[in-house]
Design a protein around this motif. Sequence first.
Motif, PDB file in Angstrom:
ATOM      1  N   GLY A  10       0.867  -1.250   0.014  1.00  0.00           N
ATOM      2  CA  GLY A  10       0.072   0.046   0.022  1.00  0.00           C
ATOM      3  C   GLY A  10       1.000   1.156  -0.061  1.00  0.00           C
ATOM      4  O   GLY A  10       0.753   1.981   0.996  1.00  0.00           O
ATOM      5  N   SER A  11       1.716   1.121  -1.075  1.00  0.00           N
ATOM      6  CA  SER A  11       2.621   2.353  -0.995  1.00  0.00           C
ATOM      7  C   SER A  11       2.586   3.586  -1.708  1.00  0.00           C
ATOM      8  O   SER A  11       3.332   4.562  -1.810  1.00  0.00           O
ATOM      9  CB  SER A  11       3.906   1.691  -1.739  1.00  0.00           C
ATOM     10  OG  SER A  11       3.739   1.459  -2.920  1.00  0.00           O
ATOM     11  N   THR A  32       8.127  -1.858  -2.822  1.00  0.00           N
ATOM     12  CA  THR A  32       6.792  -1.368  -2.806  1.00  0.00           C
ATOM     13  C   THR A  32       5.847  -2.345  -3.410  1.00  0.00           C
ATOM     14  O   THR A  32       6.282  -3.150  -4.361  1.00  0.00           O
ATOM     15  CB  THR A  32       6.448   0.039  -3.368  1.00  0.00           C
ATOM     16  OG1 THR A  32       7.087   0.019  -4.865  1.00  0.00           O
ATOM     17  CG2 THR A  32       7.530   1.009  -2.692  1.00  0.00           C
ATOM     18  N   VAL A  33       4.512  -2.558  -2.634  1.00  0.00           N
ATOM     19  CA  VAL A  33       3.678  -3.374  -3.394  1.00  0.00           C
ATOM     20  C   VAL A  33       2.349  -2.474  -3.410  1.00  0.00           C
ATOM     21  O   VAL A  33       1.845  -1.776  -2.408  1.00  0.00           O
ATOM     22  CB  VAL A  33       3.219  -4.492  -2.447  1.00  0.00           C
ATOM     23  CG1 VAL A  33       2.313  -5.604  -3.013  1.00  0.00           C
ATOM     24  CG2 VAL A  33       4.663  -5.183  -2.059  1.00  0.00           C
ATOM     25  N   SER A  34       1.572  -2.604  -4.515  1.00  0.00           N
ATOM     26  CA  SER A  34       0.433  -1.899  -4.754  1.00  0.00           C
ATOM     27  C   SER A  34      -0.335  -2.339  -5.951  1.00  0.00           C
ATOM     28  O   SER A  34       0.240  -3.223  -6.629  1.00  0.00           O
ATOM     29  CB  SER A  34       0.635  -0.387  -5.201  1.00  0.00           C
ATOM     30  OG  SER A  34      -0.548   0.635  -5.006  1.00  0.00           O
ATOM     31  N   ARG A  35      -1.488  -1.826  -6.270  1.00  0.00           N
ATOM     32  CA  ARG A  35      -2.154  -2.512  -7.434  1.00  0.00           C
ATOM     33  C   ARG A  35      -1.705  -1.844  -8.692  1.00  0.00           C
ATOM     34  O   ARG A  35      -1.489  -2.720  -9.827  1.00  0.00           O
ATOM     35  CB  ARG A  35      -3.684  -1.772  -7.430  1.00  0.00           C
ATOM     36  CG  ARG A  35      -4.451  -2.473  -6.229  1.00  0.00           C
ATOM     37  CD  ARG A  35      -6.142  -1.628  -6.382  1.00  0.00           C
ATOM     38  NE  ARG A  35      -6.002  -0.331  -6.109  1.00  0.00           N
ATOM     39  CZ  ARG A  35      -6.790   0.569  -6.313  1.00  0.00           C
ATOM     40  NH1 ARG A  35      -8.058   0.101  -6.652  1.00  0.00           N
ATOM     41  NH2 ARG A  35      -6.725   1.764  -6.230  1.00  0.00           N
ATOM     42  N   ALA A  47       5.976 -12.917  -6.217  1.00  0.00           N
ATOM     43  CA  ALA A  47       7.029 -11.810  -5.801  1.00  0.00           C
ATOM     44  C   ALA A  47       6.668 -11.276  -4.874  1.00  0.00           C
ATOM     45  O   ALA A  47       7.937 -10.845  -3.878  1.00  0.00           O
ATOM     46  CB  ALA A  47       6.867 -10.799  -7.026  1.00  0.00           C
ATOM     47  N   ILE A  48       5.661 -11.313  -3.870  1.00  0.00           N
ATOM     48  CA  ILE A  48       5.366 -10.594  -2.687  1.00  0.00           C
ATOM     49  C   ILE A  48       6.192 -11.549  -1.654  1.00  0.00           C
ATOM     50  O   ILE A  48       7.019 -11.267  -0.813  1.00  0.00           O
ATOM     51  CB  ILE A  48       3.829 -10.601  -2.162  1.00  0.00           C
ATOM     52  CG1 ILE A  48       3.359  -9.462  -3.073  1.00  0.00           C
ATOM     53  CG2 ILE A  48       3.829 -10.217  -0.758  1.00  0.00           C
ATOM     54  CD1 ILE A  48       1.971  -9.418  -3.006  1.00  0.00           C
ATOM     55  N   ASP A  49       6.121 -12.966  -1.958  1.00  0.00           N
ATOM     56  CA  ASP A  49       6.721 -13.741  -1.213  1.00  0.00           C
ATOM     57  C   ASP A  49       8.418 -13.910  -1.239  1.00  0.00           C
ATOM     58  O   ASP A  49       8.943 -13.800  -0.089  1.00  0.00           O
ATOM     59  CB  ASP A  49       6.540 -15.496  -1.581  1.00  0.00           C
ATOM     60  CG  ASP A  49       5.173 -15.743  -1.325  1.00  0.00           C
ATOM     61  OD1 ASP A  49       4.188 -15.110  -0.834  1.00  0.00           O
ATOM     62  OD2 ASP A  49       4.760 -16.869  -1.657  1.00  0.00           O
TER      63      ASP A  49
END
Length: 327
Positions: A10-11, A32-35, A47-49
């Motif tokens: 939620g960056s 960073t992770v986002s839509r 990729a999140i892992d």
Amino acid sequence: MSADRVVIGGSTGFMGRYLQERWRRQGREVVTVSRAGADIRWSDQAAIDRAVDGASLVIGLAGKSVNCRYTPANRAEIVRSRVDTTASLSRAIARAAAPPPLWVNSSTATVYRHADDRPMTESTGEIGSGFSVDVARAWEQALFADDLPATRRIALRSAIVLGHGGVLEPLKTLSRLGLGGAHHDGRWPVSRGRRAAGTAHLPGARRGRQRFSWVHIEDVARAIDFFERTPTLEGPVNASAPHPVDDREFMATVRRVLGVRIGVPMPRWMLELGAIGIRTETELVLKSRWVLPEKLTEAGFVFRYPTLEAAVRESFDRAAAAQDAGP
């Protein structure tokens, strides 16, 4: 990837942008992770892992803004966007060979009841009812759902966050138009559907006496740094300055800092019509949020902005400095 890696889920929002800029200036690796507009999309669990495995800190901030009308579709998305992204981070931590030692996930001080009789702390606060409270509870349940023995978890129950941008921007505009007075609660017809959905705000504190708990964005960032150094802190933690005010004092402070002498009070009927026009909800200004940072204070955290005027002045001064600097 470096050993000092921070993953921010939620960056792209107000807080996410501030944190990633701050930590990159400090030399930390930030993923960073986002839509969209981030290193990783929420749809890419693999990729999140990989990003979470070996990270020193995970921050969860994702969620659709509550600054909208609480239609059935918006309510569903507000809940889904928080619960699903939190569950995604939890899965990544559970699968990690080297799980992060700390996961700080957003929650909200709105989880407490409308309070104009006494302040709410982590130990004595009473959980409220209604849609907004249900969102907060579901969010925290997703954070603590899985067994993650190697990762300390903190639910950051944030009050209204002040800084350059965020909630102060529309209030600045309204104040300069002479509409920066207190928000006065009162009676307003409520449909059966809104009562059933828990989105009806019933009359509470009058004449701008609803409490306004707030925190400067710099102190939220400093609190997260403090969490990393303080392994005894876990569970729900109130992120709120130690000196909350009421709505009248908050709006008077905004006007004073801006040099605006007149602020017409806004009655409930005017607020409701305005909220319909700009597609938001009056609960955001009429619910009395009286929250104190018991855990942070007892652990020895010192706020850089403990009082409101200094926090508002810094926010507006920084905005003016950014404008003077130009593109």
